[in-house]
Design an enzyme around this catalytic site. Structure first.
Site, PDB file in Angstrom:
ATOM      1  N   CYS A 105       1.735   0.130  -8.300  1.00  0.00           N
ATOM      2  CA  CYS A 105       2.857   0.828  -7.687  1.00  0.00           C
ATOM      3  C   CYS A 105       4.083   0.845  -8.586  1.00  0.00           C
ATOM      4  O   CYS A 105       4.927   1.733  -8.462  1.00  0.00           O
ATOM      5  CB  CYS A 105       3.193   0.208  -6.333  1.00  0.00           C
ATOM      6  SG  CYS A 105       3.342  -1.584  -6.378  1.00  0.00           S
ATOM      7  N   GLY A 142       0.825  -1.195   0.000  1.00  0.00           N
ATOM      8  CA  GLY A 142       0.000   0.000   0.000  1.00  0.00           C
ATOM      9  C   GLY A 142       0.857   1.242   0.000  1.00  0.00           C
ATOM     10  O   GLY A 142       2.020   1.225  -0.417  1.00  0.00           O
ATOM     11  N   SER A 143       0.309   2.316   0.504  1.00  0.00           N
ATOM     12  CA  SER A 143       0.997   3.605   0.446  1.00  0.00           C
ATOM     13  C   SER A 143       2.120   3.680   1.472  1.00  0.00           C
ATOM     14  O   SER A 143       2.100   2.998   2.505  1.00  0.00           O
ATOM     15  CB  SER A 143       0.008   4.742   0.702  1.00  0.00           C
ATOM     16  OG  SER A 143      -0.404   4.760   2.061  1.00  0.00           O
ATOM     17  N   THR A 144       3.085   4.559   1.198  1.00  0.00           N
ATOM     18  CA  THR A 144       4.186   4.776   2.132  1.00  0.00           C
ATOM     19  C   THR A 144       3.680   5.367   3.440  1.00  0.00           C
ATOM     20  O   THR A 144       4.171   5.020   4.521  1.00  0.00           O
ATOM     21  CB  THR A 144       5.244   5.686   1.502  1.00  0.00           C
ATOM     22  OG1 THR A 144       5.787   5.031   0.346  1.00  0.00           O
ATOM     23  CG2 THR A 144       6.374   5.985   2.467  1.00  0.00           C
ATOM     24  N   GLU A 197       5.750  -3.273   1.088  1.00  0.00           N
ATOM     25  CA  GLU A 197       5.881  -2.932  -0.335  1.00  0.00           C
ATOM     26  C   GLU A 197       4.990  -1.721  -0.549  1.00  0.00           C
ATOM     27  O   GLU A 197       3.768  -1.820  -0.508  1.00  0.00           O
ATOM     28  CB  GLU A 197       5.477  -4.116  -1.211  1.00  0.00           C
ATOM     29  CG  GLU A 197       5.868  -3.939  -2.667  1.00  0.00           C
ATOM     30  CD  GLU A 197       4.746  -3.367  -3.501  1.00  0.00           C
ATOM     31  OE1 GLU A 197       4.805  -2.146  -3.775  1.00  0.00           O
ATOM     32  OE2 GLU A 197       3.819  -4.101  -3.862  1.00  0.00           O
TER      33      GLU A 197
END
Length: 485
Positions: free
Chosen positions: A290, A234-236, A256
């Site tokens: 991504c 997912g998102s940072t 990731e």
């Protein structure tokens, strides 16, 4: 010896209500939430809204099932994975339809691709083994490196590839002897729940648990002292919160996360042949992945011609309902991401960047549809270059000096992937070696070789998935020193 598990497998009723998988049983929740078709923004199914109590029951079930599951041989666990594969294959066409309805991607191409990529990956991964390694041996002693499972793995998966990630997260964990508690995205919970119904017929109780609900369930999973590892895609921003939460109990984490992946077309590339390939690398799944090529660097000598050819090719691709066989790309999956993309488009217009294709959303159109948009040569510090678009938008940027463009490619907090395109392979590989990312593809779009580890550098991630290194990330090292005499 026959290690095939005894199952009571039946084909799924895809019209039946959805339930969570907890301790081998399909169970309802006290309440439900609507799942929207992103092509219409209308609800088409209800999913169970699991509670913290449901999540804790699932964690307890996974912990209880762990000793017996870990005690099985790798061959016995593999047999269960193969049985799950067989069941998924039997229901494949229905899963492809369900995936298109809840995620939005076209059924005839991208949804079919996702399921056909994920299913065969199961038996191939399940056949992998982490063998004991003899580090040294003489007449007096032997030193071995062994692997032992961690325990309970908590898996948090995203909405862009919701079928694939259920399997990519759970199968490596289970084949290495761990049990799993999986939380799907609330935007795309349905494929995971149907996979859970099959797993309930095949796997021992508690080995795989699936709990659906809102984002409030994530901290229950990440903070639990009975969860030994968190694997997340997912998102940072979310990944950093997970990392902080996991620190309290010193969990293993595999993250990731986001990317701003460059594509570099070298001066000697056959750019005409590269146009459709770069388009697919940038805008496949409507840019919702991504590792999409999110900024395309093109040499000055052919930049203008490349942009024109890219635009003409893009005009042949249609954005529409995923169930329409004429749609090449689907809608944005959810309204939150749709609004983020609209904001980027507004910023692009406000700054007067050249937009030879797309650029404006048709508000009268039902669903989360964003047109294919090409932004020609925006400045390096623009938001459309610096931020991860996660939509069908691509900036194409001119460069003159190769060393300069490598520096520009690396000038980001991200480091997930990159593509390099050129006729001289030695030169292309030299450039690939200089890019700060966990994955680089040369003269092709993003692919996932079975035995290749996948992970990011910098703020794109920690640890890796896939291949033997990915399997090893689900285990503890155990050094055993044996004195012979």
């Amino acid at each position: 010896m026959d290690v095939s598990p005894v199952t009571t497998r039946e084909r799924l009723d895809f019209g039946a209500p959805y339930g969570m998988l907890i301790d081998g049983e399909i169970v309802p929740a006290a309440t439900t939430f609507e799942v929207l078709n992103p092509a219409t923004n209308r609800p088409f199914a209800d999913a169970p809204r699991g509670s913290a109590e449901d999540m804790n029951r699932a964690i307890a079930a996974a912990k209880g099932a762990f000793p017996a599951w870990a005690a099985l041989s790798a061959a016995e666990r593999e047999a269960y994975m193969v049985a799950l594969y067989d069941a998924l294959e039997e229901n494949k066409e229905e899963f492809i339809t369900l995936l298109s309805l809840e995620q939005g991607k076209p059924r005839h191409n991208q949804a079919t691709f996702e399921v056909n990529l994920a299913n065969p990956w199961i038996p191939k991964t399940a056949a992998s083994r982490l063998e004991t390694v003899v580090l040294e041996e003489d007449e007096e002693r032997r030193v071995e490196l062994r692997r032992s499972p961690l325990g309970v793995v908590g898996a948090i998966i995203p909405w862009n590839y919701p079928y694939l990630h259920v399997l990519w997260k759970s199968v490596p964990a289970m084949i290495t002897g761990n049990t799993v508690v999986l939380k799907p995205s609330p935007y795309t919970p349905l494929c995971a729940l149907r996979i859970g119904e099959l797993a309930a017929q095949i796997l021992p109780a508690g080995v795989l648990n699936i709990v659906t609900g809102g984002n409030e369930l994530g901290p229950v999973l990440t903070e639990s002292p009975d969860v030994d590892m968190i694997t997340f895609t997912g998102s940072t921003a979310t990944g950093s919160k997970i990392m902080a939460a996991a620190a309290g109990t010193v969990k293993r984490v595999t993250l990731e996360m986001g990317g701003n992946d460059p594509a570099i077309l070298l001066p000697d590339v056959d750019w005409k042949a590269a146009v459709p390939k770069v388009f697919a690398a940038a805008l496949g799944n409507s840019g919702q992945w991504c590792i999409a090529a999110k900024r395309v660097y093109v040499h000055n000598s052919f930049h203008e011609d490349f942009v024109a050819a890219f635009v003409e090719y893009a005009k042949t691709q249609s954005v529409g309902d995923g169930m329409n066989p004429t749609s090449d790309l689907g809608p944005i999956n959810n309204r939150m991401q749709y609004e983020k993309i609209r904001e980027l488009l507004e910023d692009t217009r406000a700054n007067g960047y050249r937009v030879p294709l797309g650029g404006s959303v048709d508000d009268s159109r039902e669903g989360n549809f964003v047109p294919i948009t090409v932004v020609d040569n925006p400045p390096e510090n623009s938001r459309i270059v610096q931020e991860e678009q996660f939509g069908p938008i691509v900036p194409i940027i001119a460069y003159e000096d190769v060393d300069d463009v490598v520096a520009r490619a690396n000038a980001t907090v991200f480091g997930l992937g990159a593509t390099v395109w050129g006729s001289d392979l030695d030169r292309a590989l030299e450039i690939a070696d200089r890019i700060d990312s966990g994955n680089v593809w040369v003269n092709e779009g993003q692919s996932h070789p079975l035995n290749a580890p996948f992970g990011g550098h910098k703020q794109s991630g920690l640890s890796v998935e896939h291949g033997n290194e990915g399997l090893a990330s689900h285990t503890n090292n155990k050094t055993v020193v044996i004195r012979k005499k």
